[in-house]
Design a protein around this motif. Structure first.
Motif, PDB file in Angstrom:
ATOM      1  N   THR A 116       0.864  -1.162   0.046  1.00 36.18           N
ATOM      2  CA  THR A 116      -0.120   0.048   0.067  1.00 36.18           C
ATOM      3  C   THR A 116       0.913   1.163  -0.002  1.00 36.18           C
ATOM      4  N   ALA A 117       1.904   1.112   0.569  1.00 37.09           N
ATOM      5  CA  ALA A 117       3.193   2.216   0.556  1.00 37.09           C
ATOM      6  C   ALA A 117       3.943   2.291  -0.412  1.00 37.09           C
ATOM      7  N   GLY A 118       3.590   1.361  -1.638  1.00 38.80           N
ATOM      8  CA  GLY A 118       4.201   1.843  -2.716  1.00 38.80           C
ATOM      9  C   GLY A 118       5.272   0.891  -3.174  1.00 38.80           C
ATOM     10  N   TYR A 119       5.517  -0.352  -2.171  1.00 41.65           N
ATOM     11  CA  TYR A 119       6.520  -1.300  -2.349  1.00 41.65           C
ATOM     12  C   TYR A 119       6.129  -2.435  -3.367  1.00 41.65           C
ATOM     13  N   GLU A 120       6.981  -3.006  -4.008  1.00 43.06           N
ATOM     14  CA  GLU A 120       6.970  -4.212  -4.433  1.00 43.06           C
ATOM     15  C   GLU A 120       7.444  -5.551  -3.665  1.00 43.06           C
ATOM     16  N   THR A 121       6.495  -6.302  -3.146  1.00 45.31           N
ATOM     17  CA  THR A 121       7.166  -7.291  -2.217  1.00 45.31           C
ATOM     18  C   THR A 121       7.375  -8.578  -2.972  1.00 45.31           C
ATOM     19  N   TYR A 122       8.263  -9.513  -2.162  1.00 46.48           N
ATOM     20  CA  TYR A 122       8.910 -10.602  -2.597  1.00 46.48           C
ATOM     21  C   TYR A 122       9.252 -11.434  -1.328  1.00 46.48           C
ATOM     22  N   MET A 123       8.970 -12.732  -1.444  1.00 47.89           N
ATOM     23  CA  MET A 123       9.203 -13.844  -0.320  1.00 47.89           C
ATOM     24  C   MET A 123       9.838 -15.046  -1.006  1.00 47.89           C
ATOM     25  N   ALA A 124      10.659 -15.619  -0.396  1.00 47.85           N
ATOM     26  CA  ALA A 124      10.975 -17.054  -0.644  1.00 47.85           C
ATOM     27  C   ALA A 124      11.640 -17.713   0.532  1.00 47.85           C
ATOM     28  N   GLY A 125      11.523 -18.923   0.366  1.00 48.54           N
ATOM     29  CA  GLY A 125      12.052 -19.785   1.485  1.00 48.54           C
ATOM     30  C   GLY A 125      10.908 -20.473   2.478  1.00 48.54           C
ATOM     31  N   LYS A 126      11.222 -20.676   3.812  1.00 47.56           N
ATOM     32  CA  LYS A 126      10.514 -21.344   4.378  1.00 47.56           C
ATOM     33  C   LYS A 126       9.297 -20.747   5.078  1.00 47.56           C
ATOM     34  N   TRP A 127       8.061 -21.142   5.123  1.00 46.17           N
ATOM     35  CA  TRP A 127       6.977 -20.395   5.306  1.00 46.17           C
ATOM     36  C   TRP A 127       6.199 -20.883   6.567  1.00 46.17           C
ATOM     37  N   HIS A 128       5.431 -21.739   6.167  1.00 49.95           N
ATOM     38  CA  HIS A 128       4.910 -22.557   7.434  1.00 49.95           C
ATOM     39  C   HIS A 128       3.775 -21.474   8.337  1.00 49.95           C
ATOM     40  N   VAL A 129       3.194 -20.712   7.661  1.00 50.70           N
ATOM     41  CA  VAL A 129       2.478 -19.740   8.475  1.00 50.70           C
ATOM     42  C   VAL A 129       0.884 -20.000   7.575  1.00 50.70           C
ATOM     43  N   LYS A 130      -0.060 -19.879   8.608  1.00 58.97           N
ATOM     44  CA  LYS A 130      -1.409 -20.081   8.026  1.00 58.97           C
ATOM     45  C   LYS A 130      -2.106 -19.129   7.244  1.00 58.97           C
ATOM     46  N   LEU A 131      -1.288 -18.596   6.268  1.00 52.60           N
ATOM     47  CA  LEU A 131      -1.709 -17.405   5.349  1.00 52.60           C
ATOM     48  C   LEU A 131      -1.124 -17.998   4.005  1.00 52.60           C
ATOM     49  N   ASN A 132      -1.953 -17.689   2.786  1.00 54.32           N
ATOM     50  CA  ASN A 132      -1.280 -18.151   1.513  1.00 54.32           C
ATOM     51  C   ASN A 132      -0.194 -17.159   1.120  1.00 54.32           C
ATOM     52  N   THR A 133       0.979 -17.296   0.800  1.00 51.82           N
ATOM     53  CA  THR A 133       1.865 -16.325   0.495  1.00 51.82           C
ATOM     54  C   THR A 133       1.364 -15.560  -0.531  1.00 51.82           C
ATOM     55  N   THR A 134       0.975 -16.027  -1.890  1.00 51.71           N
ATOM     56  CA  THR A 134       0.316 -15.456  -2.896  1.00 51.71           C
ATOM     57  C   THR A 134      -0.618 -14.410  -2.628  1.00 51.71           C
ATOM     58  N   ASP A 135      -1.444 -14.508  -1.496  1.00 53.27           N
ATOM     59  CA  ASP A 135      -2.313 -13.529  -1.538  1.00 53.27           C
ATOM     60  C   ASP A 135      -2.031 -12.221  -0.499  1.00 53.27           C
ATOM     61  N   ILE A 136      -0.710 -12.121  -0.084  1.00 56.67           N
ATOM     62  CA  ILE A 136      -0.012 -11.084   0.623  1.00 56.67           C
ATOM     63  C   ILE A 136       1.228 -10.633  -0.010  1.00 56.67           C
ATOM     64  N   TYR A 137       2.105 -11.486  -1.024  1.00 53.77           N
ATOM     65  CA  TYR A 137       3.237 -11.016  -1.514  1.00 53.77           C
ATOM     66  C   TYR A 137       2.812 -10.892  -2.849  1.00 53.77           C
ATOM     67  N   ASP A 138       3.591  -9.924  -3.747  1.00 52.49           N
ATOM     68  CA  ASP A 138       3.398  -9.821  -5.073  1.00 52.49           C
ATOM     69  C   ASP A 138       4.137 -10.795  -5.768  1.00 52.49           C
ATOM     70  N   ASN A 139       5.192 -11.103  -5.396  1.00 53.98           N
ATOM     71  CA  ASN A 139       6.344 -12.303  -6.065  1.00 53.98           C
ATOM     72  C   ASN A 139       6.648 -13.192  -4.985  1.00 53.98           C
ATOM     73  N   VAL A 140       6.565 -14.638  -5.129  1.00 51.91           N
ATOM     74  CA  VAL A 140       6.767 -15.698  -4.466  1.00 51.91           C
ATOM     75  C   VAL A 140       7.443 -16.703  -5.011  1.00 51.91           C
ATOM     76  N   ARG A 141       8.732 -17.161  -4.803  1.00 55.72           N
ATOM     77  CA  ARG A 141       9.501 -18.197  -5.452  1.00 55.72           C
ATOM     78  C   ARG A 141       9.908 -19.147  -4.507  1.00 55.72           C
ATOM     79  N   ASN A 142      10.035 -20.319  -4.710  1.00 56.01           N
ATOM     80  CA  ASN A 142      10.261 -21.589  -4.107  1.00 56.01           C
ATOM     81  C   ASN A 142       9.873 -21.448  -2.559  1.00 56.01           C
ATOM     82  N   GLU A 143       8.593 -21.447  -2.397  1.00 53.98           N
ATOM     83  CA  GLU A 143       8.228 -21.481  -0.999  1.00 53.98           C
ATOM     84  C   GLU A 143       8.453 -22.763  -0.432  1.00 53.98           C
TER      85      GLU A 143
END
Length: 206
Positions: A116-143
């Protein structure tokens, strides 16, 4: 459960910026690693040259405490609290799927707020959280799942008087080597790819 001390490293990647501008962020959250396992933070018995560089050029919070967990391990709780901004007593609530969906729908997770503040977001790696990464990050690789793929030889060991049949360096047991390349290398490659792509854009990245 006694809170455990954790290490958080921030690396600000930007050639020149003032605090009035929006710096790029690389946030590295190692799996419940204590600050005193870093050479640059006072441990002379081990060598961590790459982490030392991050300490030198970034910001380290070496007095951060994990508030505890609702399971025997603190890893799920710590990542949940980081991504939701919730204290331990409220973070557990997102184990309820409907509450998790409401949180995401309202844009209340950390990456969504940065987006919302204008950032493009990215995540990779260990997740193990009850949220879908693709719902909250713009880019997801190798979750990655909570634990690496393992083999029976990795458990109930070592047995006294017998040679240890398992080694973390033996690729035949997979684990962090699953797929032929160590997870650390995979994540480093992923991050490099994203940063190269993001550097050609006007938006800051997280």
């Amino acid at each position: 459960m006694k809170p455990s001390r954790i290490l958080i490293l921030f690396l600000f990647i930007s050639p020149v910026f003032t605090w009035a501008e929006k710096p790029n962020f690389v946030f590295i959250f190692t799996d419940d690693q204590s600050f005193n396992t870093i050479h640059a933070l006072g441990n002379d018995e081990i060598h961590t040259p790459n982490l030392d560089k991050l300490v030198e050029h970034g910001v380290s919070f070496n007095n951060a405490y994990n508030m505890g967990s609702w399971t025997g391990a603190v890893c799920v709780a710590s990542r949940t609290m980081i991504n939701t901004g919730r204290a331990i007593w409220r973070a557990n609530a997102i184990d309820d799927r409907k509450k998790a969906e409401t949180l995401v729908k309202n844009g209340q997770t950390w990456p969504q707020l940065l987006n919302t503040a204008g950032y493009e977001t990215y995540m990779a790696g260990k997740w193990h959280v009850k949220l879908n990464t693709t719902d909250i990050y713009d880019n997801v690789r190798n979750e990655r799942p909570g634990m690496p793929n393992q083999t029976p030889q990795g458990y109930q060991r070592p047995i006294e008087g017998q040679p240890d049949a398992w080694s973390p360096y033996d690729t035949k047991f997979e684990g962090f080597w699953k797929g032929g390349k160590h997870w650390s290398e995979v994540l480093a490659d992923d991050a490099e790819i994203f940063i190269d792509q993001a550097s050609s854009k006007d938006k800051p990245f997280f």
